[in-house]
Motif scaffolding. Structure first.
Motif, PDB file in Angstrom:
ATOM      1  N   GLN A  49       0.857  -1.176   0.000  1.00 13.64           N
ATOM      2  CA  GLN A  49       0.000   0.000   0.000  1.00 13.64           C
ATOM      3  C   GLN A  49       0.902   1.237   0.000  1.00 13.64           C
ATOM      4  OE1 GLN A  49      -1.933  -0.970   3.674  1.00 13.64           O
ATOM      5  NE2 GLN A  49      -3.677  -1.908   2.634  1.00 13.64           N
ATOM      6  N   CYS A  50       0.740   2.072  -1.001  1.00 12.08           N
ATOM      7  CA  CYS A  50       1.544   3.290  -1.132  1.00 12.08           C
ATOM      8  C   CYS A  50       0.627   4.493  -0.976  1.00 12.08           C
ATOM      9  CB  CYS A  50       2.238   3.317  -2.493  1.00 12.08           C
ATOM     10  SG  CYS A  50       3.325   1.881  -2.755  1.00 12.08           S
ATOM     11  N   PHE A  51       1.070   5.471  -0.203  1.00 10.59           N
ATOM     12  CA  PHE A  51       0.199   6.594   0.131  1.00 10.59           C
ATOM     13  C   PHE A  51       1.003   7.803   0.565  1.00 10.59           C
ATOM     14  CE2 PHE A  51       0.832   3.745   3.661  1.00 10.59           C
ATOM     15  CZ  PHE A  51       1.206   4.580   4.704  1.00 10.59           C
ATOM     16  N   VAL A  52       0.350   8.939   0.581  1.00 11.85           N
ATOM     17  CA  VAL A  52       0.920  10.167   1.132  1.00 11.85           C
ATOM     18  C   VAL A  52       0.441  10.271   2.576  1.00 11.85           C
ATOM     19  CG1 VAL A  52       0.928  12.689   0.980  1.00 11.85           C
ATOM     20  CG2 VAL A  52       1.013  11.308  -1.110  1.00 11.85           C
ATOM     21  N   GLN A  53       1.349  10.665   3.449  1.00 10.90           N
ATOM     22  CA  GLN A  53       1.015  10.817   4.871  1.00 10.90           C
ATOM     23  C   GLN A  53       1.390  12.220   5.319  1.00 10.90           C
ATOM     24  OE1 GLN A  53       1.818   7.536   7.554  1.00 10.90           O
ATOM     25  NE2 GLN A  53       2.857   8.933   8.948  1.00 10.90           N
ATOM     26  N   LEU A  54       0.538  12.780   6.157  1.00 15.15           N
ATOM     27  CA  LEU A  54       0.766  14.093   6.740  1.00 15.15           C
ATOM     28  C   LEU A  54       0.739  13.920   8.252  1.00 15.15           C
ATOM     29  CD1 LEU A  54       1.142  17.091   6.081  1.00 15.15           C
ATOM     30  CD2 LEU A  54      -1.340  17.293   5.920  1.00 15.15           C
ATOM     31  N   THR A  55       1.845  14.268   8.920  1.00 14.81           N
ATOM     32  CA  THR A  55       1.970  14.068  10.365  1.00 14.81           C
ATOM     33  C   THR A  55       2.092  15.417  11.073  1.00 14.81           C
ATOM     34  OG1 THR A  55       3.060  11.943  10.030  1.00 14.81           O
ATOM     35  CG2 THR A  55       3.347  12.985  12.185  1.00 14.81           C
ATOM     36  N   TYR A  56       1.210  15.620  12.045  1.00 13.52           N
ATOM     37  CA  TYR A  56       1.236  16.811  12.892  1.00 13.52           C
ATOM     38  C   TYR A  56       1.736  16.381  14.275  1.00 13.52           C
ATOM     39  CZ  TYR A  56      -1.805  19.129   9.464  1.00 13.52           C
ATOM     40  OH  TYR A  56      -2.318  19.685   8.334  1.00 13.52           O
ATOM     41  N   SER A  57       2.899  16.894  14.703  1.00 15.37           N
ATOM     42  CA  SER A  57       3.474  16.557  16.009  1.00 15.37           C
ATOM     43  C   SER A  57       3.501  17.809  16.878  1.00 15.37           C
ATOM     44  CB  SER A  57       4.900  16.023  15.855  1.00 15.37           C
ATOM     45  OG  SER A  57       4.914  14.853  15.074  1.00 15.37           O
ATOM     46  N   ASP A  58       2.717  17.792  17.934  1.00 11.79           N
ATOM     47  CA  ASP A  58       2.655  18.926  18.844  1.00 11.79           C
ATOM     48  C   ASP A  58       3.943  19.007  19.654  1.00 11.79           C
ATOM     49  OD1 ASP A  58       1.128  21.048  20.320  1.00 11.79           O
ATOM     50  OD2 ASP A  58       1.538  19.666  21.978  1.00 11.79           O
ATOM     51  N   LYS A  59       4.554  20.182  19.709  1.00 12.22           N
ATOM     52  CA  LYS A  59       5.827  20.355  20.397  1.00 12.22           C
ATOM     53  C   LYS A  59       5.705  20.162  21.906  1.00 12.22           C
ATOM     54  CE  LYS A  59       9.671  23.600  20.806  1.00 12.22           C
ATOM     55  NZ  LYS A  59      10.177  24.916  20.357  1.00 12.22           N
ATOM     56  N   VAL A  60       4.700  20.759  22.517  1.00 13.69           N
ATOM     57  CA  VAL A  60       4.546  20.684  23.969  1.00 13.69           C
ATOM     58  C   VAL A  60       4.356  19.238  24.412  1.00 13.69           C
ATOM     59  CG1 VAL A  60       3.120  21.363  25.943  1.00 13.69           C
ATOM     60  CG2 VAL A  60       3.593  23.018  24.131  1.00 13.69           C
ATOM     61  N   ASN A  61       3.403  18.540  23.813  1.00 16.39           N
ATOM     62  CA  ASN A  61       3.116  17.178  24.255  1.00 16.39           C
ATOM     63  C   ASN A  61       4.168  16.177  23.776  1.00 16.39           C
ATOM     64  OD1 ASN A  61       0.949  18.216  25.555  1.00 16.39           O
ATOM     65  ND2 ASN A  61      -0.571  17.489  24.102  1.00 16.39           N
ATOM     66  N   SER A  62       4.831  16.437  22.653  1.00 15.57           N
ATOM     67  CA  SER A  62       5.931  15.574  22.223  1.00 15.57           C
ATOM     68  C   SER A  62       7.097  15.696  23.194  1.00 15.57           C
ATOM     69  CB  SER A  62       6.379  15.920  20.801  1.00 15.57           C
ATOM     70  OG  SER A  62       5.370  15.570  19.879  1.00 15.57           O
ATOM     71  N   GLN A  63       7.302  16.891  23.756  1.00 12.01           N
ATOM     72  CA  GLN A  63       8.345  17.061  24.763  1.00 12.01           C
ATOM     73  C   GLN A  63       8.016  16.258  26.019  1.00 12.01           C
ATOM     74  OE1 GLN A  63      11.275  18.536  24.368  1.00 12.01           O
ATOM     75  NE2 GLN A  63      11.883  18.026  26.451  1.00 12.01           N
ATOM     76  N   ILE A  64       6.744  16.192  26.375  1.00 14.81           N
ATOM     77  CA  ILE A  64       6.331  15.374  27.520  1.00 14.81           C
ATOM     78  C   ILE A  64       6.643  13.903  27.244  1.00 14.81           C
ATOM     79  CG2 ILE A  64       4.326  14.575  28.853  1.00 14.81           C
ATOM     80  CD1 ILE A  64       3.190  17.437  28.495  1.00 14.81           C
TER      81      ILE A  64
END
Length: 194
Positions: free
Chosen positions: A170-185
């Motif tokens: 399966q080939c696809f385009v992916q868009l990832t949103y990573s929140d800075k505050v919670n990713s730091q947690i």
């Protein structure tokens, strides 16, 4: 005693200022809160909740002009706090269709956020590939490196061409949103565990 008090005070002040930072948003909703709260907000935005486990909820809906996108909402392993959203666009069978989605989204993201902070767009291999079928073969085996990242004070947005090796590729385009505050947690929790 005084040094311990000052250290605690500085840590508390740093934590308070860090906690007041703005979160990255997805469809106008801050990437924050519990899984149930976030699922509810995405349902209000027209997504259908399909499944959940302790860390990931899967939803389906329309996004950025694309029908039937899969949405994966991720939380911390031992804490119910949303920190990342993955949008998986519909699977494509040809390179031209896959690249068309990627390029269309890249143009829209560039219009909204400016030029990407970082990007790579290449195939790995011994020679140049011009054939659509050959390019898709390279995507399926992981030799296609196409991504663009927009970094901000609130977090990162990454657009990429991806593949999964399920029953069929399966080939696809992916868009990832990573929140800075919670990713730091997430990072701090991981470092605490080590």
């Amino acid at each position: 005693m005084k040094a311990k008090f000052l250290t605690t005070l500085f840590v508390l002040i740093g934590w308070m200022s860090f906690a007041q930072e703005k979160h990255l948003t997805f469809k106008g909703v801050p990437i924050n809160g519990t899984m149930a709260e976030y699922i509810s907000k995405m349902e209000e935005n027209g997504f259908d909740h399909l499944a959940s486990n302790l860390r990931i909820a899967t939803l389906r809906g329309d996004f950025a002009g694309y029908k039937n996108c899969m949405l994966e909402v991720s939380t911390l392993w031992q804490k119910d706090l949303v920190h990342k959203i993955d949008v998986i666009f519909p699977f494509k069978e040809t390179w031209s269709a896959l690249y068309g989605d990627y390029n269309n989204l890249k143009v829209m993201l560039t219009e909204k956020y400016g030029k990407p902070t970082e990007f790579v767009e290449k195939f790995e291999g011994p020679h140049a590939i011009d054939d659509d079928r050959a390019k898709m073969s390279l995507v399926k085996i992981g030799n296609c490196k196409y991504y663009a990242i927009w970094r901000s004070d609130q977090g990162d947005i990454k657009l990429s061409i991806e593949h999964r090796n399920h029953q069929n590729y399966q080939c696809f385009v992916q868009l990832t949103y990573s929140d800075k505050v919670n990713s730091q947690i997430v990072k701090e929790k991981t470092l605490t565990d080590l």
